[in-house]
Design a protein around this motif. Structure first.
Motif, PDB file in Angstrom:
ATOM      1  N   PRO A 216      16.288  83.293  30.541  1.00  0.00           N
ATOM      2  CA  PRO A 216      14.550  82.870  29.650  1.00  0.00           C
ATOM      3  C   PRO A 216      14.907  82.149  28.461  1.00  0.00           C
ATOM      4  O   PRO A 216      16.202  81.650  28.204  1.00  0.00           O
ATOM      5  N   ARG A 217      14.474  81.392  28.141  1.00  0.00           N
ATOM      6  CA  ARG A 217      14.306  80.094  27.312  1.00  0.00           C
ATOM      7  C   ARG A 217      14.538  80.725  25.406  1.00  0.00           C
ATOM      8  O   ARG A 217      14.847  80.401  24.536  1.00  0.00           O
ATOM      9  N   VAL A 218      14.083  82.195  25.463  1.00  0.00           N
ATOM     10  CA  VAL A 218      14.537  83.212  24.193  1.00  0.00           C
ATOM     11  C   VAL A 218      15.246  83.408  24.338  1.00  0.00           C
ATOM     12  O   VAL A 218      16.055  83.624  24.436  1.00  0.00           O
ATOM     13  N   PRO A 219      16.480  82.954  22.506  1.00  0.00           N
ATOM     14  CA  PRO A 219      17.870  83.251  22.861  1.00  0.00           C
ATOM     15  C   PRO A 219      18.057  84.748  23.222  1.00  0.00           C
ATOM     16  O   PRO A 219      17.514  86.075  22.914  1.00  0.00           O
ATOM     17  N   GLY A 220      19.129  84.569  23.357  1.00  0.00           N
ATOM     18  CA  GLY A 220      20.039  86.056  23.384  1.00  0.00           C
ATOM     19  C   GLY A 220      20.470  85.893  25.199  1.00  0.00           C
ATOM     20  O   GLY A 220      19.929  87.356  25.342  1.00  0.00           O
ATOM     21  N   LEU A 221      20.940  84.763  26.187  1.00  0.00           N
ATOM     22  CA  LEU A 221      21.329  84.994  27.118  1.00  0.00           C
ATOM     23  C   LEU A 221      22.716  85.613  27.435  1.00  0.00           C
ATOM     24  O   LEU A 221      23.363  86.348  26.525  1.00  0.00           O
ATOM     25  N   ASP A 222      22.723  86.123  28.201  1.00  0.00           N
ATOM     26  CA  ASP A 222      24.119  87.758  28.629  1.00  0.00           C
ATOM     27  C   ASP A 222      25.165  86.410  28.071  1.00  0.00           C
ATOM     28  O   ASP A 222      25.555  85.303  28.559  1.00  0.00           O
ATOM     29  N   ASP A 223      26.230  86.912  27.683  1.00  0.00           N
ATOM     30  CA  ASP A 223      27.675  86.749  27.765  1.00  0.00           C
ATOM     31  C   ASP A 223      28.059  85.701  28.769  1.00  0.00           C
ATOM     32  O   ASP A 223      28.891  85.304  28.801  1.00  0.00           O
TER      33      ASP A 223
END
Length: 400
Positions: A216-223
């Motif tokens: 998603p373009r919402v911040p908080g991608l999986d590490d």
């Protein structure tokens, strides 16, 4: 106020016949016509001086200004102000000197061919730009229309889709739309093998497999999506950090101590045309940041080898600043001075020494100070327990 002397005309595969009578009259009366070979071919036999796009292309504006005083027409494909040369010219020459004559764009034509509502489609261009830019827009059930950069672009994009679990996505290449030689090529990403014309438009209906990577373009991608040596800003803290940085269209971020580039990359993914400069003295971390930027659709991340505050010299004034490493009072003072009005600054600290510095800066300058604690459930033998990460002290403020 003098009358406009420059006309920028959108032209399609149907050439002069597709223009309104008034626009056609402008083209036929021109003394100088500027455009690519294709545009000149489409505009037929007109008694005007023909000028090709200059090389380098940046010389275009100076060239046009030399023609001022004559009847000048620039030919562009479709709508000159939609991912086209018209916008570039309009930024450099007073708009009161220009008349724009839009034609149906490739996006409108492709949307009509596909039967898609254009309002529900992401319209993108990779024409003359890194193809990896489109990766950030691969989402389940998302429809994309992309202006490509050549015959090989659909194949590259098919691989991006397949690598991310979107191999069943439907792909359609449209060429010469609106002309007598219009062509259409249909397929799916996993098995795409068409040879297509160099000038084409690509339509994609993104279909996710059960194991697809969700980006998603919402911040908080999986590490796990980032290459890292372990010092990366973790997912939960990164999401909170980006919320305070407030990514906005076209805005510039300074990411000081960029490390793996996770904050800068998510900043660029979160808003159209957002830009970022990552300052990182370690070559291995810059290499990781560059690889992450390519993989996650932010290939324009600029990486600078340098120590702060010296590395901040000469950079464009930012709209936001993140200090994730290299914190010092001198770095803050220089960065704060360069930050544009309404700019946002966020600094994260995990050591007692850097926390003490943030507390002191907060006392002097105000803003918000917070502690962020994250624990994740992880296996403990056959059972499960909470494993804490290092607590992060976060300071943020807005320049008023």
């Amino acid at each position: 106020m003098s009358a406009p002397w420059l006309h920028i005309v959108g032209i399609g595969e149907d050439g002069l016949d597709g223009l309104t009578p008034a626009t056609r009259a402008v083209v036929e009366a021109a003394e100088i016509i500027v455009g690519g070979d294709r545009h000149h071919d489409l505009s037929g036999a007109i008694n005007a001086t023909r000028v090709a796009w200059p090389s380098p292309f940046d010389a275009l504006i100076d060239q046009l200004l030399e023609f001022k005083g004559k009847r000048v027409v620039v030919l562009a494909t479709g709508d000159p102000l939609w991912f086209s040369v018209g916008a570039r010219i309009g930024r450099a020459i007073d708009s009161t000197q220009i008349v724009f004559h839009p034609q149906l764009s490739a996006f409108q034509l492709a949307s009509a061919r596909m039967g898609w509502s254009l309002a529900d489609v992401e319209t993108l261009t990779v024409h003359g730009r890194p193809v990896e830019q489109m990766v950030a827009f691969i989402q389940p059930d998302q429809k994309l229309i992309i202006l490509t950069t050549g015959a090989e672009t659909p194949e590259k994009i098919a691989k991006f889709l397949s690598d991310r679990g979107f191999g069943n996505s439907k792909m359609t290449v449209l060429a010469a739309m609106g002309g007598e030689n219009e062509q259409r090529f249909d397929g799916v990403a996993d098995t795409w093998n068409h040879s297509v014309p160099a000038f084409n438009t690509l339509a994609i209906d993104c279909i996710a497999a059960p194991n697809a990577a969700l980006l998603p373009r919402v911040p908080g991608l999986d590490d796990s999506l980032f290459q890292s040596d372990g010092t990366m800003t973790k997912q939960e803290v990164r999401a909170a950090t980006l919320a305070k940085l407030m990514p906005m269209r076209g805005a510039l971020l300074w990411d000081i101590g960029t490390g793996s580039g996770s904050v800068a990359i998510e900043w660029m993914r979160a808003a159209r045309y957002a830009r970022a400069v990552g300052i990182e003295p370690r070559a291995d971390r810059r290499a990781m940041a560059a690889a992450n930027a390519l993989a996650l659709g932010s290939p324009k991340l600029e990486l600078i080898d340098g120590e702060t505050p010296a590395a901040l010299d000469g950079l464009d004034a930012p709209d936001a600043i993140f200090i994730g490493g290299g914190l010092s009072e001198e770095t803050f003072e220089i960065a704060w001075d360069k930050l544009r009005p309404l700019g946002r600054l966020v600094a994260n600290a995990v050591t007692l020494e850097s926390e003490a510095m943030l507390i002191d800066l907060h006392r002097k300058h105000g803003g918000q100070l917070a502690k962020i604690s994250v624990q994740r459930a992880e296996p403990v033998g056959k059972l499960t327990g909470w494993r804490p990460f290092m607590t992060v002290t976060q300071w943020n403020l807005v320049k008023r």
